[in-house]
Design an enzyme around this catalytic site. Structure first.
Site, mmCIF file in Angstrom:
data_model
loop_
_atom_site.group_PDB
_atom_site.id
_atom_site.type_symbol
_atom_site.label_atom_id
_atom_site.label_comp_id
_atom_site.label_asym_id
_atom_site.label_seq_id
_atom_site.Cartn_x
_atom_site.Cartn_y
_atom_site.Cartn_z
ATOM 1 C CB CYS A 149 13.126 9.085 7.867
ATOM 2 S SG CYS A 149 14.199 8.003 6.923
ATOM 3 N N GLY B 146 6.597 5.483 7.853
ATOM 4 C CA GLY B 146 5.777 6.691 7.836
ATOM 5 C C GLY B 146 5.973 7.476 9.118
ATOM 6 C CD GLU C 23 9.902 13.463 10.784
ATOM 7 O OE1 GLU C 23 8.720 13.100 10.874
ATOM 8 O OE2 GLU C 23 10.805 12.742 10.326
ATOM 9 C CD GLU D 199 12.936 1.125 9.683
ATOM 10 O OE1 GLU D 199 13.377 2.123 10.284
ATOM 11 O OE2 GLU D 199 13.499 0.018 9.706
ATOM 12 C CE LYS E 223 -2.010 3.046 1.938
ATOM 13 N NZ LYS E 223 -1.879 4.454 1.504
HETATM 14 P P1 NAD Z 1 2.172 8.980 7.076
HETATM 15 O O1 NAD Z 1 2.337 8.305 8.387
HETATM 16 O O2 NAD Z 1 1.179 10.057 6.945
HETATM 17 O O3 NAD Z 1 1.777 7.909 5.952
HETATM 18 C C1 NAD Z 1 2.570 6.777 5.684
HETATM 19 C C2 NAD Z 1 1.728 5.711 5.045
HETATM 20 O O4 NAD Z 1 0.777 5.253 6.006
HETATM 21 C C3 NAD Z 1 0.930 6.152 3.830
HETATM 22 O O5 NAD Z 1 0.940 5.122 2.861
HETATM 23 C C4 NAD Z 1 -0.469 6.332 4.396
HETATM 24 O O6 NAD Z 1 -1.485 6.171 3.447
HETATM 25 C C5 NAD Z 1 -0.496 5.217 5.410
HETATM 26 N N1 NAD Z 1 -1.500 5.359 6.469
HETATM 27 C C6 NAD Z 1 -1.919 6.490 7.056
HETATM 28 N N2 NAD Z 1 -2.879 6.209 7.986
HETATM 29 C C7 NAD Z 1 -3.036 4.868 7.973
HETATM 30 C C8 NAD Z 1 -3.873 3.979 8.695
HETATM 31 N N3 NAD Z 1 -4.754 4.398 9.614
HETATM 32 N N4 NAD Z 1 -3.779 2.662 8.441
HETATM 33 C C9 NAD Z 1 -2.900 2.209 7.518
HETATM 34 N N5 NAD Z 1 -2.093 3.013 6.787
HETATM 35 C C10 NAD Z 1 -2.163 4.327 7.022
HETATM 36 O O7 NAD Z 1 3.622 9.463 6.645
HETATM 37 P P2 NAD Z 1 4.053 10.295 5.356
HETATM 38 O O8 NAD Z 1 3.605 11.702 5.541
HETATM 39 O O9 NAD Z 1 3.630 9.568 4.126
HETATM 40 O O10 NAD Z 1 5.630 10.194 5.432
HETATM 41 C C11 NAD Z 1 6.418 11.047 6.190
HETATM 42 C C12 NAD Z 1 6.894 10.370 7.444
HETATM 43 O O11 NAD Z 1 7.547 9.140 7.133
HETATM 44 C C13 NAD Z 1 7.908 11.178 8.202
HETATM 45 O O12 NAD Z 1 7.608 11.172 9.575
HETATM 46 C C14 NAD Z 1 9.210 10.454 7.952
HETATM 47 O O13 NAD Z 1 10.185 10.638 8.930
HETATM 48 C C15 NAD Z 1 8.759 9.045 7.864
HETATM 49 N N6 NAD Z 1 9.746 8.231 7.138
HETATM 50 C C16 NAD Z 1 10.499 7.345 7.856
HETATM 51 C C17 NAD Z 1 11.470 6.590 7.218
HETATM 52 C C18 NAD Z 1 12.296 5.600 7.978
HETATM 53 O O14 NAD Z 1 12.851 4.698 7.353
HETATM 54 N N7 NAD Z 1 12.426 5.696 9.291
HETATM 55 C C19 NAD Z 1 11.663 6.734 5.847
HETATM 56 C C20 NAD Z 1 10.878 7.650 5.149
HETATM 57 C C21 NAD Z 1 9.914 8.394 5.812
#
Ligand code: NAD
Length: 497
Positions: free
Chosen positions: A289, A233, A390, A255, A180
């Site tokens: 991230c 995320g 962040e 992550e 997803k």
């Molecule tokens: P987000 O948490 O908003 O979304 C991430 C994913 O989760 C998306 O695909 C979204 O559709 C899904 N999602 C959201 N709500 C959900 C739910 N209730 N159930 C299932 N899936 C759901 O994050 P974002 O804005 O897409 O990404 C930015 C964040 O990701 C930042 O905090 C960043 O630090 C983090 N990130 C971490 C890493 C790592 O490896 N540690 C790498 C890249 C990004």
């Protein structure tokens, strides 16, 4: 472009290209011009259900469960070859979807095949053990078996790299997957699914269900037939996923976000450290991230360092991410753009000194895109929100420190623990700092190095579990212990053996 001219995608479920059952699509926008360029299926609960059903069927019947690990590895390597063949095309799709630079995405997409090669090679090297038990006439051995259906959920900043972190070990271990991607950047995952199909994976081994997190995503993470959720995320979403998974006793790897310190000591090579600071926060428009969003400067080099940093940062070329000369591209999504600008206001209100940028970019080369000027705040203290939360954008907080002890204290005084950078020429200091920093990755005299071979993950609120490196395959396996009696007769059945 009119709706009918936009590239219209379908989902990939059970080896077939299908319309969403909602019969609704989401527009995917190009962050450079703010205009839609593609239509992404808006999957709902029923789509989640059929994707999980397809993955479950592929796990229990058909060619996949009977395929030996060597053949699984060969399939993964074939997939790697196809990603390598199409790297430039996939990179261009990602740039259009997430606005990152073509320079960065080309390098990234050419590197992604390594995950499929590495874990493909590892597939048939997962060995159990023969346990020398204390029991007489017993043969005991272990097997490492796949978990079942894995749901892989990714963020928008590096869609196909984050996908590879999850899919390569999950498939090498013999699981089946529902991917997803972020609703903002789903096109590359659907393009990637075409390569999965071309590689010859049995139907249902890899499925891609797209749509909003709260719709199709929520249905996937709460589905009883899902054994594991591998998530990248934000920390708030990660917590929610952990809680939801707990009620079904699903495994998770998370992550999440970061607020990583990039620490420059007075003995550092300042020219290198300036490059490290830039790469930590302005590369990828700060949307990584591992962004080194807190720059900790020793008080003796603070003034000189800030001057040098400003000199370089001021000349950063903004503009079209498809232009190879561009150095800073747009922010990927409108909500993220608003969030970054809001944090700039918060930092100003908190009394931090804005020494560069501090507003949306209004340069002609930035068109109608969601651009924010590279921004540096000096005189930040670690208790300010701009130092603790962040931002996920091109906003740097500069914090002074007096000695090693204080540097460690400031560096560790956040809820996150994803990465840290240390700039010093002193070996004792480098090693001591690497020991003491609460972070899953520590870089010394470099920043943003990652590899398929090296474990990656967070301490504290930055996550759970590790991706990459040989151990990552263990996150997708469970251990079975098998006992075989070699005794000539069954002993007293009323006593523990
Ligand atoms: P987000 O948490 O908003 O979304 C991430 C994913 O989760 C998306 O695909 C979204 O559709 C899904 N999602 C959201 N709500 C959900 C739910 N209730 N159930 C299932 N899936 C759901 O994050 P974002 O804005 O897409 O990404 C930015 C964040 O990701 C930042 O905090 C960043 O630090 C983090 N990130 C971490 C890493 C790592 O490896 N540690 C790498 C890249 C990004």
């Amino acid at each position: 472009m009119t709706m009918s001219q936009l590239e219209k995608y379908q989902m990939y479920i059970g080896g077939k290209w299908v319309d969403p059952l909602s019969v609704a699509w989401l527009e995917s926008d190009n962050p450079y011009d703010g205009k839609p360029w593609a239509l992404i299926p808006r999957g709902n609960e029923e789509d989640a259900n059929r994707a999980v059903a397809a993955a479950k069927a592929a796990y229990t019947s058909g060619d996949w469960p009977g395929m030996n690990a060597t053949s699984r590895g060969a399939l993964l390597r074939r997939l790697g070859d196809l990603v390598a063949r199409d790297a430039e095309r996939l990179a261009a799709v990602e740039v259009r979807d997430n606005g990152k630079l073509i320079n960065e995405m080309s390098v990234q997409l050419k590197y992604v095949p390594q995950w499929y090669y590495y874990f493909g090679g590892l597939a048939d090297k997962v060995e159990g053990a023969v346990i020398p038990t204390d029991k007489a006439n017993m043969f005991n051995y272990t097997r490492h078996e796949p978990l079942g259906v894995v749901v892989a959920i990714t963020a928008w900043n590096s869609p196909l790299l984050l996908t590879a972190y999850k899919l390569a070990p999950a498939l090498a271990a013999g699981n089946t997957v529902v991917l997803k991607p972020s609703e903002y950047t789903s096109a590359s995952a659907l393009e990637f699914a075409k390569l999965v199909e071309e590689a010859g994976f049995p139907p249902g081994v890899v499925n891609v269900a797209t749509g909003y997190g709260r719709e199709v995503g929520e249905a996937l993470i709460s589905h009883p037939d899902v054994a594991k959720v591998a998530f990248t995320g934000g920390s708030a979403t990660g917590k929610h996923i952990y809680e939801t998974a707990a009620s079904g006793l699903k495994r998770v790897t998370l992550e999440l976000g970061g607020k990583s310190p990039n620490i420059v000591f007075e003995d550092a090579d300042l020219e290198d450290a300036v490059k490290g600071a830039i790469s930590g926060i302005f590369a990828a428009t700060g949307q990584t991230c591992v962004a080194g969003s807190r720059l900790l400067l020793h008080e003796r080099v603070h003034d000189e360092f800030v001057d040098r940093l400003l000199e370089t940062a001021k000349t950063a070329r903004m503009g079209d991410p498809m232009d190879v000369e561009t150095q800073v591209g747009p922010v990927t999504t409108p909500p993220q753009y608003e969030k970054v600008l809001n944090y700039i206001d918060i930092a100003k209100d908190e009394g931090a000194t804005c020494v560069l940028g501090g507003h949306a970019a209004q340069r002609p080369e930035c068109g109608d895109g969601w651009f924010v000027e590279p921004t540096i705040f000096d005189d930040v203290t670690n208790d300010m929100r701009i130092a603790q939360e962040e931002v996920f954008g091109p906003v740097l907080s500069v914090i002074r420190f007096g000695d090693e002890e204080e540097a460690v204290e400031i560096a560790n005084d956040v809820m996150y623990g994803l990465a840290a950078g240390v700039w010093t020429q002193n070996v004792r200091r480098a090693i001591t700092m690497a020991d003491r920093l609460q972070a899953g990755t520590v870089w010394v005299n470099t920043y943003r190095a990652i590899s398929f071979m090296s474990p990656f993950g967070g301490y504290k609120m930055s996550g759970l579990g590790r991706e990459n490196g040989a151990d990552a395959i263990r996150e997708y396996l469970q251990t079975k212990s098998v006992w075989i009696s070699t005794a000539s007769e069954v002993p007293n059945p009323f006593v523990l053996r």
